[in-house]
Design a protein around this motif. Structure first.
Motif, short mmCIF file in Angstrom:
data_model
loop_
_atom_site.label_atom_id
_atom_site.label_comp_id
_atom_site.label_asym_id
_atom_site.label_seq_id
_atom_site.Cartn_x
_atom_site.Cartn_y
_atom_site.Cartn_z
N HIS A 1 0.81 -1.22 0.00
CA HIS A 1 0.00 0.00 0.00
C HIS A 1 0.85 1.27 0.00
O HIS A 1 0.28 2.37 0.02
CB HIS A 1 -0.95 0.00 1.19
CG HIS A 1 -1.97 -1.09 1.13
ND1 HIS A 1 -3.06 -1.04 0.29
CD2 HIS A 1 -2.05 -2.27 1.79
CE1 HIS A 1 -3.78 -2.14 0.45
NE2 HIS A 1 -3.18 -2.92 1.34
N LEU B 1 -4.79 4.04 0.21
CA LEU B 1 -5.64 4.13 1.39
C LEU B 1 -5.92 5.58 1.77
O LEU B 1 -6.64 5.83 2.72
CB LEU B 1 -4.96 3.41 2.56
CG LEU B 1 -4.61 1.94 2.33
CD1 LEU B 1 -3.82 1.39 3.50
CD2 LEU B 1 -5.86 1.12 2.09
N TRP C 1 -13.15 3.30 -2.35
CA TRP C 1 -12.84 2.01 -1.75
C TRP C 1 -13.51 0.90 -2.56
O TRP C 1 -14.72 0.92 -2.76
CB TRP C 1 -13.33 1.99 -0.31
CG TRP C 1 -12.57 2.99 0.51
CD1 TRP C 1 -12.73 4.35 0.50
CD2 TRP C 1 -11.54 2.72 1.44
NE1 TRP C 1 -11.84 4.93 1.37
CE2 TRP C 1 -11.11 3.96 1.96
CE3 TRP C 1 -10.94 1.56 1.88
CZ2 TRP C 1 -10.10 4.05 2.91
CZ3 TRP C 1 -9.95 1.67 2.83
CH2 TRP C 1 -9.53 2.90 3.33
N VAL D 1 -6.51 2.99 9.20
CA VAL D 1 -6.75 3.10 7.75
C VAL D 1 -7.78 4.20 7.47
O VAL D 1 -7.61 5.00 6.56
CB VAL D 1 -7.21 1.73 7.18
CG1 VAL D 1 -7.79 1.87 5.80
CG2 VAL D 1 -6.04 0.76 7.17
#
Length: 102
Positions: free
Chosen positions: A7, A18, A23, A63
């Motif tokens: 990530h 993120l 999403w 997150v």
């Protein structure tokens, strides 16, 4: 767990970013929990056997704090080396303006 390996510290790399508000598998906390615990096709491994439920919920909070999904009224109270500007709680308060009205 080397999350940044995929990530890229939240900015995306081999895995999705993120730090945005888009999403693939949902942005609700329960959906993020499922993504971490159960994994996702094409790369996201399952972590339910390596992390406790509490640790996964802590990651969910982290997150979400990286994303553009945090409420506008939320003010972080810690320094974050990845922030491009100081947190609102670490900036000096504005001084009141002087007005001629009593």
């Amino acid at each position: 767990m080397n999350c940044s390996g995929c990530h890229a510290n939240g900015g995306g790399g081999m895995g999705p970013a993120l730090m945005d508000d888009e999403w693939i598998y949902g942005s609700r906390p329960d959906q993020i929990f499922a993504s971490i615990a159960e994994g996702r096709p094409n790369g996201m491994p399952t972590w339910k056997y390596r992390l406790t439920t509490t640790q996964i919920w802590q990651l969910v909070s982290y997150v979400r704090s990286l994303s553009g999904l945090t409420p506008k009224g939320a003010r972080p109270n810690r320094d974050d080396h990845m922030m491009t500007k100081p947190a609102p709680s670490q900036t000096p308060n504005a001084k009141p303006r002087q007005t001629s009205k009593p």
